[in-house]
Design a protein around this motif. Structure first.
Motif, PDB file in Angstrom:
ATOM      1  N   ILE A 255       0.736  -1.293  -0.021  1.00  0.00           N
ATOM      2  CA  ILE A 255      -0.159  -0.061  -0.035  1.00  0.00           C
ATOM      3  C   ILE A 255       0.892   1.251  -0.147  1.00  0.00           C
ATOM      4  O   ILE A 255       0.308   2.385  -0.271  1.00  0.00           O
ATOM      5  CB  ILE A 255      -0.949   0.185   1.013  1.00  0.00           C
ATOM      6  CG1 ILE A 255      -0.277   0.049   2.546  1.00  0.00           C
ATOM      7  CG2 ILE A 255      -1.978  -1.177   0.982  1.00  0.00           C
ATOM      8  CD1 ILE A 255      -1.248   0.515   3.842  1.00  0.00           C
ATOM      9  N   GLY A 256       1.982   1.183   0.219  1.00  0.00           N
ATOM     10  CA  GLY A 256       2.837   2.273   0.348  1.00  0.00           C
ATOM     11  C   GLY A 256       2.808   3.202   1.539  1.00  0.00           C
ATOM     12  O   GLY A 256       2.187   2.902   2.597  1.00  0.00           O
ATOM     13  N   PRO A 257       3.244   4.427   1.493  1.00  0.00           N
ATOM     14  CA  PRO A 257       3.165   5.460   2.672  1.00  0.00           C
ATOM     15  C   PRO A 257       1.753   5.526   2.798  1.00  0.00           C
ATOM     16  O   PRO A 257       0.842   5.777   2.083  1.00  0.00           O
ATOM     17  CB  PRO A 257       3.829   6.528   2.249  1.00  0.00           C
ATOM     18  CG  PRO A 257       4.296   6.458   0.761  1.00  0.00           C
ATOM     19  CD  PRO A 257       4.189   5.041   0.293  1.00  0.00           C
ATOM     20  N   VAL A 258       1.502   6.013   4.214  1.00  0.00           N
ATOM     21  CA  VAL A 258       0.159   6.179   4.675  1.00  0.00           C
ATOM     22  C   VAL A 258       0.026   7.307   5.407  1.00  0.00           C
ATOM     23  O   VAL A 258       0.818   8.118   5.918  1.00  0.00           O
ATOM     24  CB  VAL A 258      -0.469   5.150   5.503  1.00  0.00           C
ATOM     25  CG1 VAL A 258      -0.636   3.866   4.907  1.00  0.00           C
ATOM     26  CG2 VAL A 258       0.369   4.997   6.791  1.00  0.00           C
ATOM     27  N   ARG A 259      -1.083   8.159   4.923  1.00  0.00           N
ATOM     28  CA  ARG A 259      -1.424   9.465   5.626  1.00  0.00           C
ATOM     29  C   ARG A 259      -2.540   9.186   6.783  1.00  0.00           C
ATOM     30  O   ARG A 259      -3.571   8.540   6.536  1.00  0.00           O
ATOM     31  CB  ARG A 259      -1.484  10.604   4.833  1.00  0.00           C
ATOM     32  CG  ARG A 259      -2.657  10.373   3.917  1.00  0.00           C
ATOM     33  CD  ARG A 259      -2.572  11.571   3.145  1.00  0.00           C
ATOM     34  NE  ARG A 259      -3.700  11.433   1.939  1.00  0.00           N
ATOM     35  CZ  ARG A 259      -5.033  11.854   2.123  1.00  0.00           C
ATOM     36  NH1 ARG A 259      -5.456  12.570   3.061  1.00  0.00           N
ATOM     37  NH2 ARG A 259      -5.862  11.663   1.212  1.00  0.00           N
ATOM     38  N   LYS A 260      -2.429   9.987   7.922  1.00  0.00           N
ATOM     39  CA  LYS A 260      -3.480   9.817   8.805  1.00  0.00           C
ATOM     40  C   LYS A 260      -4.696  10.738   8.342  1.00  0.00           C
ATOM     41  O   LYS A 260      -4.880  11.714   7.868  1.00  0.00           O
ATOM     42  CB  LYS A 260      -3.095  10.418  10.145  1.00  0.00           C
ATOM     43  CG  LYS A 260      -4.168  10.210  11.158  1.00  0.00           C
ATOM     44  CD  LYS A 260      -3.476  10.544  12.639  1.00  0.00           C
ATOM     45  CE  LYS A 260      -4.705  10.395  13.789  1.00  0.00           C
ATOM     46  NZ  LYS A 260      -4.085  10.605  15.091  1.00  0.00           N
TER      47      LYS A 260
END
Length: 191
Positions: A19-24
């Motif tokens: 999924i790669g980098p996540v952000r809140k």
């Protein structure tokens, strides 16, 4: 000791890599608050409760008997007019019969009747309350445990407490005698 890898750890790593980098995500707004309750006339409710308490206390103090005449005159009514009322010389325009009503119903009916009469410019009304001679000594019935007519006493107390009542007196014998009362109401003020 070497760290022991489980298949679950591998699955979690594979998922994060996929999924790669996540952000809140932004915080969800709070749920709406329920509407505030409608304002109540608390002082009026307290006044009404106090008046009911005073009414019941006064009712226990001096009860009228079946043959006692109801009579009251406010200072605003001239004595000659009151004398005419006592003699039955003032015509009754509307009449309310409370025979067979329990105390609560009689109170509601009398309030509504007087308010309606005043609203429609009626100046003289009759209220048939009975003498309480045929009732049972049960709460809410025409006589109380001491034999006093409850509806008659209720009518007397309610009429004395109303600012729009100028005077009242028991009817002449031909119109019900001490089982009915004739009431003079103050004229309603035009706005």
């Amino acid at each position: 000791m070497a760290a022991h890898h489980t298949p679950d750890d591998d699955d979690a790593d594979l998922f994060r890599n996929a999924i790669g980098p996540v952000r809140k995500l932004p915080e969800a707004p709070p749920p709406p608050t329920p509407p505030k309750p409608r304002p109540r006339a608390r002082m009026a409710e307290l006044d009404e409760a106090d008046a009911r308490h005073s009414f019941k206390f006064a009712l226990d103090e001096s009860l009228l008997e079946a043959a006692d005449a109801l009579s009251y005159r406010s200072e605003a009514l001239p004595v000659p007019v009151f004398a005419r009322l006592k003699r039955g010389e003032i015509a009754v325009q509307e009449e309310l019969d409370l025979h067979g009503a329990d105390v609560r119903t009689a109170e509601q009916l009398l309030r509504a009747f007087l308010n309606d009469a005043r609203q429609h410019g009626v100046g003289c009304v009759g209220v048939i309350h009975g003498k309480g001679l045929h009732g049972a000594a049960v709460e809410g019935r025409p006589v109380d445990s001491r034999g006093a007519p409850v509806i008659k006493n209720l009518v007397d107390r309610m009429l004395r407490q109303r600012a729009d009542v100028l005077a009242f007196h028991s009817a002449p014998p031909t119109r019900g005698g001490t089982g009915a009362v004739i009431v003079l109401l103050a004229p309603s003020k035009r706005r």
